[in-house]
Design an enzyme around this catalytic site. Structure first.
Site, mmCIF file in Angstrom:
data_model
loop_
_atom_site.group_PDB
_atom_site.id
_atom_site.type_symbol
_atom_site.label_atom_id
_atom_site.label_comp_id
_atom_site.label_asym_id
_atom_site.label_seq_id
_atom_site.Cartn_x
_atom_site.Cartn_y
_atom_site.Cartn_z
ATOM 1 N N ASP A 170 4.490 -2.363 -3.880
ATOM 2 C CA ASP A 170 3.698 -1.872 -2.762
ATOM 3 C C ASP A 170 4.675 -1.724 -1.596
ATOM 4 O OD1 ASP A 170 0.320 -2.652 -1.658
ATOM 5 O OD2 ASP A 170 1.722 -1.096 -1.058
HETATM 6 C C1 GLC Z 1 -0.388 0.349 1.332
HETATM 7 C C2 GLC Z 1 -1.311 0.019 0.185
HETATM 8 C C3 GLC Z 1 -1.055 0.811 -1.057
HETATM 9 C C4 GLC Z 1 -0.598 2.204 -0.677
HETATM 10 C C5 GLC Z 1 0.761 2.067 -0.036
HETATM 11 C C6 GLC Z 1 1.328 3.408 0.425
HETATM 12 O O1 GLC Z 1 -0.002 -0.787 2.013
HETATM 13 O O2 GLC Z 1 -1.439 -1.364 -0.161
HETATM 14 O O3 GLC Z 1 -2.275 0.843 -1.803
HETATM 15 O O4 GLC Z 1 -0.533 3.055 -1.824
HETATM 16 O O5 GLC Z 1 0.758 1.143 1.043
HETATM 17 O O6 GLC Z 1 0.544 3.945 1.430
#
Ligand code: GLC
Length: 752
Positions: free
Chosen positions: A266
């Site tokens: 993430d």
């Molecule tokens: C965010 C989310 C994830 C998302 C990523 C990119 O913090 O937890 O689900 O795809 O960052 O935006």
């Protein structure tokens, strides 16, 4: 020579040199550039040509939503975009990528409420069409985390409280998306079930619960859907960060399940270099440049960066780790191999033909509209107030969610559709000139919690008391003077969002508004926008009709109007239990945890499993949803009544539409292990069928159960076990409305 043969020869003569030429050009170019070679051969060849530094540079992102390309070898970047509800512009610090968004589809929980595997597959495909049209190679979705606590801020984004329903929908979504040549990323691995302390919480959960409740959808994504990427979550599981958790990333995901794709972190979720590299993370996002931009823009985030502005799997630190043996070259090679395998398999090297689809095109909108209508759950319909009949000549449309389309929840999945349709617009359009449609706000929403990182909003009215009273009076007067009053209540993307957990009470002023309108008009209907249950005891007994409409994407208003006027017969079923009081929740005593740790002490008993075990009475149970028609269930048959391991059991029954209009019923089959050697839930969903019937029509519905429907996870054996003994099958229209039951016996392998 016959003309036909002459023509064929001429064609052959023309093509032959081309063929020779192509084999000549193929001979000159590197093997990995030859699309006719198999993927593993191309990966081997390219890997052998890469320097150590070039391999390391592939392991972190280059911008907010892109991996790192390599111009010397012609390795393209992977162009990514969120998310589970549609292709959204990547607005992160790297600020790049799509400028036009794709279609805003219903949120995950709405898709779950359809219980329509085929439709969810079409949504996945439609998002894939948008992704291809917008030049994106990978979509960061679906989100498959289980609703453990009803307050969790991202419940709107996921498929509900049950691992079987979540697994079936995840597989369909991924298969649909990847059929368009776009990689799916199943997220967030694992046990990411709350937003409070989301970047740091340590989830303490036992192995059996992890495998029976929180991992099944990820396992199905890998083993049934062939998902190309898994996103490791922010949190810890049993003391170890998910981004550096060898048990999750290597032992379970790659060794036990045979995952051949790549693990992406993430965003800004990593904490170390060597542990992360050795645990099995393959691609760290968003990379050094974006981390530095983020820190520059928001210095307040520095503590979470632990003083490390750069990506952790960066070149200097990994070169040092390779040199001193803390990380082996084979570990790095495996990461690059996984990335290249995914890229070759999805045509990223071979210049895919331009997509025929246009972003947010008519096919995508048609699917979004269909999904929105199917997602609507009719919770109550006393006196058959709905659908609105020809006798209705005036409608009062009231509430903070009436004139604004609440298309999605907040955060990284939030779409910004160009022309969303609000309920008021949808109703006005459908009503036409013959019906008077009035509007009153009734009460405004509190200020949203949208700051970065999002903060939980305060449930306070932005109005002074006099203004509040005036707005209420206006709504009541409108309701009193109309045949029907419809209150659109619930949350917005600023109140139901990634980044903070939700308050189960409706936003301030809405309970009073509903009570006052119901007192002024006995034909009051409540329409809710939420990512899960809301507390309704203040008014649910005072209104004849209520609907759960989640967040329905850009077609929300049209879908709601179609159901209200009866153009569509509602068929949605709750993917999560709607409880009477917050204290009824399984997680109530262990949410959101304390001291940075949350313990899943309820174990397997999540959602309806908890309500069954504790003999609690939900307001509306898991799997519940009314229709404008009625159905009966008859003639349950189970054959054979005794099976040996590996043998399937067939369960059939007759479902009849006993009402006056065509409708869809979702027939649910639960299993109860009567003689288990371990504690098991009273019932577990193991299959379901959507059946559409005309008035008076009967159809025989069949289910086929194999060992997987009977098995539980045995930590000692590190695997699933189906124990001999009798199993009860419970078939019904919800987890609490069981219409028919039967039994069969699983015998020991030796019994013949
Ligand atoms: C965010 C989310 C994830 C998302 C990523 C990119 O913090 O937890 O689900 O795809 O960052 O935006």
């Amino acid at each position: 020579m016959a003309p036909g043969i002459a023509a064929a020869c001429a064609l052959l003569a023309l093509l032959l040199p081309l063929g020779l030429r192509s084999s000549a050009s193929e001979a000159s170019r590197p093997a990995y550039q030859n699309p006719r070679l198999d993927v593993e051969q191309r990966v081997d060849d390219l890997l052998s040509r890469m320097t150590v530094v070039e391999k390391l540079d592939m392991l972190t992102g280059s911008t907010w939503m892109e991996s790192t390309p390599n111009s010397r070898l012609g390795i393209p970047k992977i162009r990514m975009a969120d998310g589970p509800a549609g292709v959204r512009p990547a607005t992160g610090p790297g600020g790049m990528g799509v400028t036009v968004a794709g279609t805003a589809f219903p949120a995950g929980v709405a898709l779950a409420a359809t219980w329509d595997v085929e439709l969810v597959g079409k949504v996945g495909r439609a998002i894939g069409m948008d992704a291809r049209a917008l030049g994106r190679d990978m979509i960061l979705g679906p989100t498959v985390n289980i609703h453990r606590a009803p307050e969790a801020g991202r419940n709107f984004e996921t498929f509900g409280e049950d691992p079987y329903l979540t697994s079936r929908l995840a597989v369909a979504f991924i298969q649909g998306l990847q059929a368009e040549g776009v990689m799916a990323v199943v997220k967030h691995f694992a046990a990411n079930n709350q937003e409070t302390d989301r970047y740091s919480v340590d989830v303490r959960v036992d192995e059996r619960t992890l495998n029976e409740i929180y991992l099944p959808a990820f396992r199905a994504a890998v083993q049934e859907a062939g998902v190309w990427s898994v996103m490791s979550a922010y949190n810890k599981v049993n003391g170890v960060w998910c981004t550096e958790n060898p048990s999750l990333l290597t032992d379970v995901l790659k060794k036990q399940w045979g995952f051949r794709g790549f693990v992406v972190s993430d965003w800004v979720a990593t904490h170390t270099t060597v542990e992360t590299a050795n645990a099995g993370l393959d691609l760290e996002m968003p990379g050094t440049e974006s981390r530095r931009m983020l820190l520059k823009r928001m210095p307040s985030l520095a503590p979470g960066f632990n003083g490390h502005p750069d990506a952790y799997m960066n070149r200097p630190e990994l070169l040092q780790a390779l040199a001193d043996g803390r990380v082996k070259q084979a570990v790095v090679n495996d990461k690059v191999r996984r990335l290249l395998r995914a890229m070759f398999s999805n045509g990223l090297f071979d210049g895919r033909p331009p997509s025929a689809a246009v972003a947010d095109g008519p096919e995508q909108r048609r699917i979004a509209r269909m999904a929105a209508a199917e997602a609507i759950v009719l919770l109550k319909n006393q006196g058959r107030l709905l659908p609105l009949g020809p006798q209705v000549r005036s409608i009062a449309v009231i509430g903070p969610n009436a004139a604004t389309a609440r298309t999605g929840g907040g955060g990284s999945s939030e779409m910004k559709p160009a022309s969303p349709v609000s309920p008021l617009e949808g109703i006005r359009q459908r009503a036409g000139a013959g019906i008077k449609v009035g509007y009153a706000l009734g009460c405004p929403l509190p200020a949203s919690g949208r700051t970065l990182p999002p903060q939980a909003p305060r449930n306070e009215s932005p109005d002074d008391p006099a203004t509040r009273a005036a707005r209420l009076r206006e709504a009541v007067e409108l309701a009193a003077g109309s045949d029907v009053a419809i209150v659109f209540a619930g949350y917005s993307s600023g109140l139901d969002s990634e980044g903070f957990d939700r308050d189960l009470r409706l936003p301030v002023g809405q309970d009073e508004l509903i009570q006052a309108v119901a007192a002024a008009n006995r034909n009051t209907i409540v329409v809710l926008n939420s990512g899960g249950p809301v507390l309704m005891s203040a008014w649910i007994d005072r209104v004849p009709s209520a609907l759960a409409t989640w967040y329905l994407g850009q077609e929300a208003g049209n879908a709601v109007a179609a159901v209200l006027f009866g153009d569509e017969n509602p068929s949605g079923k709750l993917p999560a239990t709607f409880l009477r009081e917050a204290k009824d929740s399984a997680a109530y005593r262990n949410f959101p945890g304390s001291g940075g740790t949350v313990s899943y002490k309820e174990g397997l008993y999540v959602g309806y499993r908890h309500f069954d075990r504790n003999r609690l009475d939900p307001l509306f149970p898991f799997g519940y949803g009314l229709s404008y028609t009625t159905f009966t269930y008859r003639n349950l048959k189970i054959s054979p009544s005794r099976v040996v391991p590996g043998q399937r059991v067939e369960v059939t029954l007759d479902v009849r539409n006993t009402g006056t209009r065509r409708g869809v019923e979702v027939v649910q089959l639960y299993i109860h292990d009567v003689e288990a050697s371990v504690d098991r839930p009273d019932k577990e969903l193991k299959s379901f069928r959507r059946v559409e019937l005309d008035p008076g029509q009967t159809r025989t519905v069949s289910f086929y159960l194999d060992d997987s429907a009977m098995a539980f996870y045995h930590p000692g054996k590190k695997g699933w076990v189906a124990e001999p003994g009798s199993f009860e099958t419970l078939v019904g229209s919800s987890s609490r409305n069981i219409e028919l039951t039967g039994e069969f016996e699983l015998t020991a392998a030796t019994d013949k």
